[in-house]
Design an enzyme around this catalytic site. Sequence first.
Site, short mmCIF file in Angstrom:
data_model
loop_
_atom_site.label_atom_id
_atom_site.label_comp_id
_atom_site.label_asym_id
_atom_site.label_seq_id
_atom_site.Cartn_x
_atom_site.Cartn_y
_atom_site.Cartn_z
N LYS A 89 -15.98 36.06 17.18
CA LYS A 89 -16.16 37.35 17.88
C LYS A 89 -14.83 38.11 17.94
O LYS A 89 -14.77 39.29 17.62
CB LYS A 89 -16.66 37.09 19.30
CG LYS A 89 -16.52 38.29 20.21
CD LYS A 89 -16.92 38.01 21.65
CE LYS A 89 -15.80 37.52 22.54
NZ LYS A 89 -15.06 38.53 23.28
N ASN A 90 -13.78 37.41 18.38
CA ASN A 90 -12.53 38.13 18.65
C ASN A 90 -11.79 38.55 17.40
O ASN A 90 -10.81 39.27 17.48
CB ASN A 90 -11.63 37.30 19.57
CG ASN A 90 -12.15 37.33 21.01
OD1 ASN A 90 -13.00 38.15 21.34
ND2 ASN A 90 -11.66 36.42 21.84
N ARG B 22 -22.59 37.91 24.97
CA ARG B 22 -21.49 38.67 24.40
C ARG B 22 -20.75 37.86 23.34
O ARG B 22 -20.19 38.44 22.40
CB ARG B 22 -20.50 39.07 25.50
CG ARG B 22 -21.09 40.03 26.50
CD ARG B 22 -20.04 40.54 27.42
NE ARG B 22 -18.86 40.82 26.63
CZ ARG B 22 -17.61 40.64 27.03
NH1 ARG B 22 -17.37 40.18 28.21
NH2 ARG B 22 -16.61 40.93 26.24
N ASP C 204 -9.32 30.74 26.65
CA ASP C 204 -10.77 30.90 26.46
C ASP C 204 -11.51 29.56 26.42
O ASP C 204 -12.74 29.53 26.27
CB ASP C 204 -11.05 31.68 25.16
CG ASP C 204 -10.67 33.15 25.30
OD1 ASP C 204 -10.42 33.60 26.42
OD2 ASP C 204 -10.62 33.84 24.26
N ARG D 137 -5.66 43.29 33.42
CA ARG D 137 -5.65 43.57 31.99
C ARG D 137 -5.22 45.00 31.63
O ARG D 137 -5.99 45.77 31.07
CB ARG D 137 -7.00 43.23 31.36
CG ARG D 137 -7.35 41.77 31.55
CD ARG D 137 -8.64 41.39 30.89
NE ARG D 137 -8.50 41.18 29.47
CZ ARG D 137 -9.51 40.87 28.67
NH1 ARG D 137 -10.72 40.76 29.16
NH2 ARG D 137 -9.32 40.68 27.39
N CYS E 101 -11.01 43.95 34.67
CA CYS E 101 -12.17 43.11 34.39
C CYS E 101 -12.12 41.87 35.26
O CYS E 101 -11.13 41.62 35.95
CB CYS E 101 -12.29 42.85 32.89
SG CYS E 101 -11.91 41.24 32.31
C1 EPZ Z 1 -7.65 38.55 23.77
O1 EPZ Z 1 -7.59 39.41 24.90
C2 EPZ Z 1 -9.06 38.00 23.74
N1 EPZ Z 1 -10.01 39.10 23.65
C3 EPZ Z 1 -9.33 37.19 25.00
O2 EPZ Z 1 -10.63 36.62 24.91
C4 EPZ Z 1 -8.29 36.07 25.09
O3 EPZ Z 1 -8.49 35.38 26.30
C5 EPZ Z 1 -6.89 36.66 25.05
O4 EPZ Z 1 -6.72 37.47 23.86
C6 EPZ Z 1 -5.80 35.60 25.05
O5 EPZ Z 1 -5.97 34.76 23.93
C7 EPZ Z 1 -10.26 39.66 22.48
O6 EPZ Z 1 -9.71 39.30 21.45
C8 EPZ Z 1 -11.28 40.73 22.46
P1 EPZ Z 1 -3.73 39.69 25.68
P2 EPZ Z 1 -6.40 40.43 25.05
O7 EPZ Z 1 -3.39 41.12 25.40
O8 EPZ Z 1 -5.96 40.89 23.72
C9 EPZ Z 1 -1.45 41.07 29.69
C10 EPZ Z 1 -12.87 36.29 25.54
O9 EPZ Z 1 -13.46 35.67 26.46
N2 EPZ Z 1 -1.30 42.39 29.07
O10 EPZ Z 1 -3.12 38.65 24.83
O11 EPZ Z 1 -6.81 41.45 26.04
C11 EPZ Z 1 -2.91 40.73 30.00
O12 EPZ Z 1 -3.33 41.32 31.21
C12 EPZ Z 1 -11.63 37.12 25.82
O13 EPZ Z 1 -13.26 36.29 24.37
C13 EPZ Z 1 -0.54 43.36 29.70
O14 EPZ Z 1 0.01 43.15 30.80
O15 EPZ Z 1 -5.30 39.48 25.70
C14 EPZ Z 1 -2.88 39.23 30.02
O16 EPZ Z 1 -2.45 38.77 31.25
C15 EPZ Z 1 -11.26 37.12 27.27
N3 EPZ Z 1 -0.40 44.58 29.10
C16 EPZ Z 1 -1.83 38.89 28.94
O17 EPZ Z 1 -1.08 40.08 28.76
C17 EPZ Z 1 -0.97 44.87 27.89
O18 EPZ Z 1 -0.81 46.01 27.40
C18 EPZ Z 1 -2.39 38.48 27.59
O19 EPZ Z 1 -3.38 39.40 27.20
C19 EPZ Z 1 -1.75 43.88 27.27
C20 EPZ Z 1 -1.88 42.64 27.87
#
Ligand code: EPZ
Length: 432
Positions: A22-23, A402, A310, A125, A120
């Site tokens: 998915k991701n 999802r 995840d 996020r 969320c």
């Molecule tokens: C991706 O989310 C995945 N989603 C998530 O899977 C997964 O848990 C995550 O990566 C970590 O592996 C998708 O690919 C659609 P991040 P993402 O940006 O890209 C903070 C699932 O269940 N952050 O690596 O959103 C953020 O809040 C989902 O399939 C900022 O502060 O994750 C988090 O604490 C859930 N500012 C951390 O970084 C930003 O601009 C890592 O988030 C971006 C992120």
Amino acid sequence: MDRIAIVGGARLNGEIQISGAKNSAIKLMVASLLTDEPLRLTNMPRLADTRFLGHLLTRLGTLVDERQGETGSETVLHTPEIVSSFAPYDLVRQMRASFNVLGPLIARTGHAKVSLPGGCAIGGRPVDLHLQALEALGAKIELHEGYVYATAPGGLKGAEIEFPFVSVGATEHAMLAAVLAKGVTVLKTAACEPEIVDLAECLNKMGAKVEGAGTPTITITGVDKLHGTTHAVITDRIEAGTYAVAAAMAGGEVRLTNTRADLIEALLQKIEEAGAGVERTNDGVIIRRNGARLKAVDVETGVYPGFPTDLQAQFMALMTLADGESVIRETIFENRFMHAPELARLGADITVSGTEARVRGVEKLEGAQVMATDLRASVGLVIAGLVASGETVVGRVYHLDRGFERLEEKLGACGADVRRIKGDASIPEMDG
Ligand code: EPZ
């Protein structure tokens, strides 16, 4: 809304074919905005999230053709021209990753208006790193009334971008924007997740010049134009890991195919430490447990190749019956223990304190009605239901839909007693 009912107690025996990730699929679908030629994605999972993104892309000008190909499900995405650069709140809030259309829209048309995704269930996020990366590439960004207004009349320009910490989404977003920028972009402290490598491989097949994906430094030399291609979506390591945990929980022997053991090595080592058998094969992995009680092991989530956030909810479910106390630390998201109180409804003994959960293994779980707040949490509850006595009914199944394709069918084929209880068809609120 549908629910899933599980009658616990059956061991799992058989084979589960893992779907495309998915991701990765949702980022690859977004990449189709970067070319006026068709992008054919094979090994495509059929999920609520890919459907939602398909709706948004259609509004932007993409022709989305979901079909059955020779090797399974595939989707052809063709965007001869961008007919709108506007991604409304109603569509972006349903699926956060649709925010990543922003970069490609700016790259291809020079302007875009995209809703901020909002928070969320698992955390705030923010998207500040995404916006900083786009600004570094020359986009002018303004925020008004919940929307990002972005312009880059002269086109995007390559830049050096050092992320303050690893973000999967921001790394992908920067890549999607930089491939059509003028000059060279260097991304430092980039995410190394396999989905990043998959996106880079697909973009390179489309004519992009992306080097270093899978390492913390990614170099992108911008090109004038991308073209169509065919690309097979990488295997879903989270789906594979989930069924690996399910097998370790229920006992029996399950062969996971169409996947790669190396992508879930951090999990497999923990499963082995806990006492279940793991055999790495050419096309996946076999998990075996003969019924002996598992041992408690500690886990800390981290960026790839660390233990994936995840898979944290699923592993917590596994530890509820282990012998001893397991300490589970969540380092990626600030609010990702919402499954703990629901597991407690099944009889688990868990104390959460900040980013740490202490799981003291109990002798047995008892079926109950539970509900989850996000995708991975809900599948953690299904895993607990596989061993709970009597019936466990998991509500809010739209979370599961999802990200897990034909879950009841896949578990059912291995002997689990899992069925869907149909509810009304109203479209629920989404997040994640
Ligand atoms: C991706 O989310 C995945 N989603 C998530 O899977 C997964 O848990 C995550 O990566 C970590 O592996 C998708 O690919 C659609 P991040 P993402 O940006 O890209 C903070 C699932 O269940 N952050 O690596 O959103 C953020 O809040 C989902 O399939 C900022 O502060 O994750 C988090 O604490 C859930 N500012 C951390 O970084 C930003 O601009 C890592 O988030 C971006 C992120």
